[in-house]
Design a protein around this motif. Structure first.
Motif, PDB file in Angstrom:
ATOM      1  N   ALA A   1       1.195  17.489  68.499  1.00  0.00           N
ATOM      2  CA  ALA A   1       2.241  17.763  67.501  1.00  0.00           C
ATOM      3  C   ALA A   1       1.622  18.233  66.189  1.00  0.00           C
ATOM      4  CB  ALA A   1       3.078  16.506  67.268  1.00  0.00           C
ATOM      5  N   LEU A   2       0.520  17.610  65.800  1.00  0.00           N
ATOM      6  CA  LEU A   2      -0.132  18.008  64.542  1.00  0.00           C
ATOM      7  C   LEU A   2      -0.611  19.458  64.622  1.00  0.00           C
ATOM      8  CD1 LEU A   2      -2.180  14.789  63.642  1.00  0.00           C
ATOM      9  CD2 LEU A   2      -0.059  15.596  62.586  1.00  0.00           C
TER      10      LEU A   2
ATOM     11  N   ILE B   1       1.219   9.252  59.031  1.00  0.00           N
ATOM     12  CA  ILE B   1       0.084   8.590  59.682  1.00  0.00           C
ATOM     13  C   ILE B   1       0.507   7.146  59.980  1.00  0.00           C
ATOM     14  CG2 ILE B   1      -1.009   7.799  57.514  1.00  0.00           C
ATOM     15  CD1 ILE B   1      -3.738   8.552  58.811  1.00  0.00           C
ATOM     16  N   VAL B   2       0.156   6.644  61.161  1.00  0.00           N
ATOM     17  CA  VAL B   2       0.518   5.243  61.444  1.00  0.00           C
ATOM     18  C   VAL B   2      -0.717   4.375  61.659  1.00  0.00           C
ATOM     19  CG1 VAL B   2       2.831   5.720  62.340  1.00  0.00           C
ATOM     20  CG2 VAL B   2       0.893   5.725  63.909  1.00  0.00           C
ATOM     21  N   ASP B   3      -1.867   5.033  61.811  1.00  0.00           N
ATOM     22  CA  ASP B   3      -3.083   4.269  62.106  1.00  0.00           C
ATOM     23  C   ASP B   3      -4.256   4.974  61.433  1.00  0.00           C
ATOM     24  OD1 ASP B   3      -5.327   3.091  63.304  1.00  0.00           O
ATOM     25  OD2 ASP B   3      -4.229   2.715  65.167  1.00  0.00           O
ATOM     26  N   SER B   4      -5.046   4.207  60.666  1.00  0.00           N
ATOM     27  CA  SER B   4      -6.129   4.858  59.913  1.00  0.00           C
ATOM     28  C   SER B   4      -7.186   5.466  60.842  1.00  0.00           C
ATOM     29  CB  SER B   4      -6.758   3.885  58.930  1.00  0.00           C
ATOM     30  OG  SER B   4      -7.286   2.792  59.622  1.00  0.00           O
ATOM     31  N   LYS B   5      -7.177   5.083  62.115  1.00  0.00           N
ATOM     32  CA  LYS B   5      -8.164   5.690  63.028  1.00  0.00           C
ATOM     33  C   LYS B   5      -7.885   7.201  63.198  1.00  0.00           C
ATOM     34  CE  LYS B   5      -6.106   4.801  67.622  1.00  0.00           C
ATOM     35  NZ  LYS B   5      -5.108   5.839  67.468  1.00  0.00           N
ATOM     36  N   ASP B   6      -6.676   7.630  62.850  1.00  0.00           N
ATOM     37  CA  ASP B   6      -6.317   9.051  62.977  1.00  0.00           C
ATOM     38  C   ASP B   6      -6.574   9.849  61.694  1.00  0.00           C
ATOM     39  OD1 ASP B   6      -5.275   8.509  65.541  1.00  0.00           O
ATOM     40  OD2 ASP B   6      -3.373   7.858  64.674  1.00  0.00           O
ATOM     41  N   LEU B   7      -7.191   9.221  60.705  1.00  0.00           N
ATOM     42  CA  LEU B   7      -7.312   9.875  59.393  1.00  0.00           C
ATOM     43  C   LEU B   7      -7.981  11.261  59.471  1.00  0.00           C
ATOM     44  CD1 LEU B   7      -6.848   9.790  56.365  1.00  0.00           C
ATOM     45  CD2 LEU B   7      -8.931   8.437  56.113  1.00  0.00           C
ATOM     46  N   ASP B   8      -9.058  11.368  60.252  1.00  0.00           N
ATOM     47  CA  ASP B   8      -9.752  12.665  60.328  1.00  0.00           C
ATOM     48  C   ASP B   8      -8.831  13.762  60.857  1.00  0.00           C
ATOM     49  OD1 ASP B   8     -12.010  11.716  59.217  1.00  0.00           O
ATOM     50  OD2 ASP B   8     -13.069  11.371  61.119  1.00  0.00           O
ATOM     51  N   LEU B   9      -7.976  13.394  61.815  1.00  0.00           N
ATOM     52  CA  LEU B   9      -7.019  14.379  62.350  1.00  0.00           C
ATOM     53  C   LEU B   9      -6.075  14.840  61.246  1.00  0.00           C
ATOM     54  CD1 LEU B   9      -5.712  12.871  65.733  1.00  0.00           C
ATOM     55  CD2 LEU B   9      -7.284  14.778  65.380  1.00  0.00           C
ATOM     56  N   TYR B  10      -5.605  13.886  60.453  1.00  0.00           N
ATOM     57  CA  TYR B  10      -4.660  14.220  59.379  1.00  0.00           C
ATOM     58  C   TYR B  10      -5.334  15.062  58.299  1.00  0.00           C
ATOM     59  CZ  TYR B  10      -0.791  11.730  61.369  1.00  0.00           C
ATOM     60  OH  TYR B  10       0.241  11.385  62.194  1.00  0.00           O
TER      61      TYR B  10
ATOM     62  N   LEU C   1       7.124  21.971  55.183  1.00  0.00           N
ATOM     63  CA  LEU C   1       7.615  21.695  56.540  1.00  0.00           C
ATOM     64  C   LEU C   1       7.241  20.266  56.940  1.00  0.00           C
ATOM     65  CD1 LEU C   1       8.809  22.915  59.228  1.00  0.00           C
ATOM     66  CD2 LEU C   1       6.424  23.493  59.831  1.00  0.00           C
ATOM     67  N   ARG C   2       8.215  19.508  57.423  1.00  0.00           N
ATOM     68  CA  ARG C   2       7.916  18.152  57.898  1.00  0.00           C
ATOM     69  C   ARG C   2       8.033  18.101  59.428  1.00  0.00           C
ATOM     70  NH1 ARG C   2      10.623  12.952  57.997  1.00  0.00           N
ATOM     71  NH2 ARG C   2      10.119  13.147  60.211  1.00  0.00           N
ATOM     72  N   GLY C   3       7.420  17.093  60.008  1.00  0.00           N
ATOM     73  CA  GLY C   3       7.536  16.892  61.446  1.00  0.00           C
ATOM     74  C   GLY C   3       6.671  15.713  61.846  1.00  0.00           C
ATOM     75  N   GLY C   4       7.250  14.800  62.622  1.00  0.00           N
ATOM     76  CA  GLY C   4       6.510  13.600  63.020  1.00  0.00           C
ATOM     77  C   GLY C   4       5.656  13.845  64.253  1.00  0.00           C
ATOM     78  N   ALA C   5       4.466  13.249  64.248  1.00  0.00           N
ATOM     79  CA  ALA C   5       3.543  13.386  65.381  1.00  0.00           C
ATOM     80  C   ALA C   5       3.337  12.028  66.069  1.00  0.00           C
ATOM     81  CB  ALA C   5       2.220  13.933  64.880  1.00  0.00           C
ATOM     82  N   TYR C   6       3.078  11.023  65.262  1.00  0.00           N
ATOM     83  CA  TYR C   6       2.959   9.644  65.765  1.00  0.00           C
ATOM     84  C   TYR C   6       4.177   8.929  65.189  1.00  0.00           C
ATOM     85  CZ  TYR C   6      -1.874  10.873  66.832  1.00  0.00           C
ATOM     86  OH  TYR C   6      -3.009  11.480  67.321  1.00  0.00           O
ATOM     87  N   LYS C   7       5.132   8.593  66.015  1.00  0.00           N
ATOM     88  CA  LYS C   7       6.402   8.074  65.508  1.00  0.00           C
ATOM     89  C   LYS C   7       6.435   6.545  65.539  1.00  0.00           C
ATOM     90  CE  LYS C   7       9.284  10.046  64.244  1.00  0.00           C
ATOM     91  NZ  LYS C   7       9.408  10.510  62.832  1.00  0.00           N
ATOM     92  N   PRO C   8       6.727   5.936  64.402  1.00  0.00           N
ATOM     93  CA  PRO C   8       6.875   4.474  64.399  1.00  0.00           C
ATOM     94  C   PRO C   8       8.295   4.120  64.853  1.00  0.00           C
ATOM     95  CG  PRO C   8       7.106   5.343  62.174  1.00  0.00           C
ATOM     96  CD  PRO C   8       7.001   6.524  63.092  1.00  0.00           C
ATOM     97  N   ARG C   9       8.490   3.890  66.119  1.00  0.00           N
ATOM     98  CA  ARG C   9       9.844   3.666  66.622  1.00  0.00           C
ATOM     99  C   ARG C   9      10.154   2.181  66.760  1.00  0.00           C
ATOM    100  NH1 ARG C   9      12.070   8.100  68.754  1.00  0.00           N
ATOM    101  NH2 ARG C   9      13.977   7.097  68.024  1.00  0.00           N
TER     102      ARG C   9
ATOM    103  N   LEU D   1       3.993  27.574  54.892  1.00  0.00           N
ATOM    104  CA  LEU D   1       4.599  26.327  54.404  1.00  0.00           C
ATOM    105  C   LEU D   1       3.559  25.212  54.530  1.00  0.00           C
ATOM    106  CD1 LEU D   1       7.961  26.483  56.432  1.00  0.00           C
ATOM    107  CD2 LEU D   1       7.805  26.644  53.936  1.00  0.00           C
ATOM    108  N   PRO D   2       3.224  24.513  53.435  1.00  0.00           N
ATOM    109  CA  PRO D   2       2.387  23.323  53.606  1.00  0.00           C
ATOM    110  C   PRO D   2       3.123  22.320  54.495  1.00  0.00           C
ATOM    111  CG  PRO D   2       2.788  23.792  51.266  1.00  0.00           C
ATOM    112  CD  PRO D   2       3.655  24.718  52.049  1.00  0.00           C
ATOM    113  N   VAL D   3       2.368  21.460  55.187  1.00  0.00           N
ATOM    114  CA  VAL D   3       3.024  20.542  56.129  1.00  0.00           C
ATOM    115  C   VAL D   3       2.771  19.080  55.774  1.00  0.00           C
ATOM    116  CG1 VAL D   3       3.010  22.223  58.008  1.00  0.00           C
ATOM    117  CG2 VAL D   3       1.104  20.604  57.806  1.00  0.00           C
ATOM    118  N   VAL D   4       3.761  18.260  56.107  1.00  0.00           N
ATOM    119  CA  VAL D   4       3.665  16.811  55.869  1.00  0.00           C
ATOM    120  C   VAL D   4       3.991  16.089  57.169  1.00  0.00           C
ATOM    121  CG1 VAL D   4       6.047  16.783  54.907  1.00  0.00           C
ATOM    122  CG2 VAL D   4       4.536  14.848  54.493  1.00  0.00           C
ATOM    123  N   SER D   5       3.184  15.043  57.468  1.00  0.00           N
ATOM    124  CA  SER D   5       3.431  14.264  58.680  1.00  0.00           C
ATOM    125  C   SER D   5       2.940  12.832  58.447  1.00  0.00           C
ATOM    126  CB  SER D   5       2.702  14.896  59.863  1.00  0.00           C
ATOM    127  OG  SER D   5       3.191  14.353  61.074  1.00  0.00           O
TER     128      SER D   5
END
Ligand code: PEP
Ligand code: MN
Length: 339
Positions: A150-151, A169-178, A129-137, A163-167
């Motif tokens: 969203a995550l 990352i746009v900023d390494s400061k969020d790595l722990d969340l991911y 399952l895919r889905g964007g949480a932090y969107k690079p617009r 379903l494993p999930v994929v989303s």
């Protein structure tokens, strides 16, 4: 002259006699170099290989050839590892000859919506399952994503429908969340050359889906993947998602030649995202099937049950109700090309 990271690969006859191999090992070790088995016919030589005269081993019976590896990338190359890399995510395997389908909305817009779409994705036969949480617009005024919320919804939906999930990352400061919420961390096209981010992702063991930048060459994509492997994470999946060309009737141009070339030179799995490439729901299925015919290990497809309600990338959202038949056709094509 200093060693600039050059390596050598020695190819030996698969029936090399043990005394012949000992001679080879002796010469290599006497020069202060190190020999490491890749498989029964290939050996990696590390150390100051630049001053090594390969003639000294080419004369040995049983030695078929010596290849010097340029330092730009080698860990991702089949020169160093012949066998396909298989990424294991629970029961899902990517790169083992099967097909993976990573499907879902461009962005996670609400808990209710992602649960509904996840159910349809599962019932259609997709396995991720895919889905964007932090969107690079492109514009700062466009919807930027629901972030951590969203995550959480994505993980909940993934767990509910197995379903494993994929989303992305746009900023390494969020790595722990991911690390906490997702099974595969996506690096988007815009961040393919964000080397500090790549190094940080290389410090984890999470599978990384690395998308090709719209103006990146195939080798630049491989060098970006090399950053992740060099930092210690071998679990990289490459993704072709279209490149910028002069053509205006496509969002990007889906470079399917890259799939056949990548499959030849790298052992990493290669998937294709026809949605962001062609950018129009009318043409997603054709490009998806063509990608499978080219040997892709899987697809990433943006789907929605009511595409017009999609908050981002609505025009390229494939109708969820048609996904099952696309997946079935894709599997048939895969069977034919595997024959
Ligand atoms: C995405 O997959 O949501 C995305 C933004 O894709 P890309 O990085 O390929 O543009
Ligand atoms: Mn999108």
């Amino acid at each position: 002259m200093k060693n600039i990271g050059e390596y050598m690969i020695i190819t030996v006859n698969k029936n090399i006699k043990s005394e012949e191999f000992l001679d080879l090992e002796h010469i290599i070790n006497n020069k202060g170099l190190f020999l490491k088995e890749i498989d029964s016919e290939h050996f990696l030589v590390t150390g100051d290989t630049y001053k090594f005269d390969e003639q000294s081993i080419l004369v040995l019976p049983g030695v078929l050839g010596v290849t010097r590896i340029k330092p730009t990338y080698h860990l991702v190359s089949r020169d160093v590892k012949m066998q396909d890399t298989i990424i294991n995510i629970g029961n899902v395997k990517i790169g083992d000859g099967s097909l993976s389908f990573m499907c879902g909305p461009c962005s996670v817009n609400s808990e209710e919506e992602i649960l509904r779409i996840a159910k349809g994705v599962k019932e259609s036969g997709a396995n991720i399952l895919r889905g964007g949480a932090y969107k690079p617009r492109t514009s700062p005024y466009f919807f930027q994503g629901l972030g951590e919320e969203a995550l959480k919804y994505l993980k909940e939906a993934g767990e509910k429908y197995n379903l494993p999930v994929v989303s992305e990352i746009v900023d390494s400061k969020d790595l722990d969340l991911y690390l906490k919420y997702v099974d595969i961390i996506q690096v988007g096209a815009r961040n393919m050359q964000n080397y500090e981010l790549l190094k940080k992702l290389g410090g984890t063991k999470k599978p990384i889906l690395l998308k090709r930048g719209p103006s990146a060459t195939i080798e630049e994509l491989l060098m970006s993947a090399e950053y992740i492997l060099k930092a210690g994470n071998p679990n990289v999946i490459l993704c072709e998602r279209g490149i910028r060309t002069f053509e205006k009737l496509e969002r990007y141009t889906l470079d399917l030649s890259s799939v056949v070339i990548l499959k030849k030179i790298t052992h990493l799995p290669v998937i294709v995202d026809p949605s962001h490439a062609v950018g129009n729901y009318n043409f997603v299925s054709q490009m998806a099937l063509a990608a499978i015919a080219c040997g892709a290990d899987g697809l990433m497809i943006e789907v929605h049950d009511h595409p017009v309600e999609s908050v981002s990338d609505a025009f390229q959202s494939y109708k969820l109700s048609k996904l099952k038949s696309l997946i079935e056709k894709g599997k048939e094509i895969k069977e034919i090309i595997n024959k």
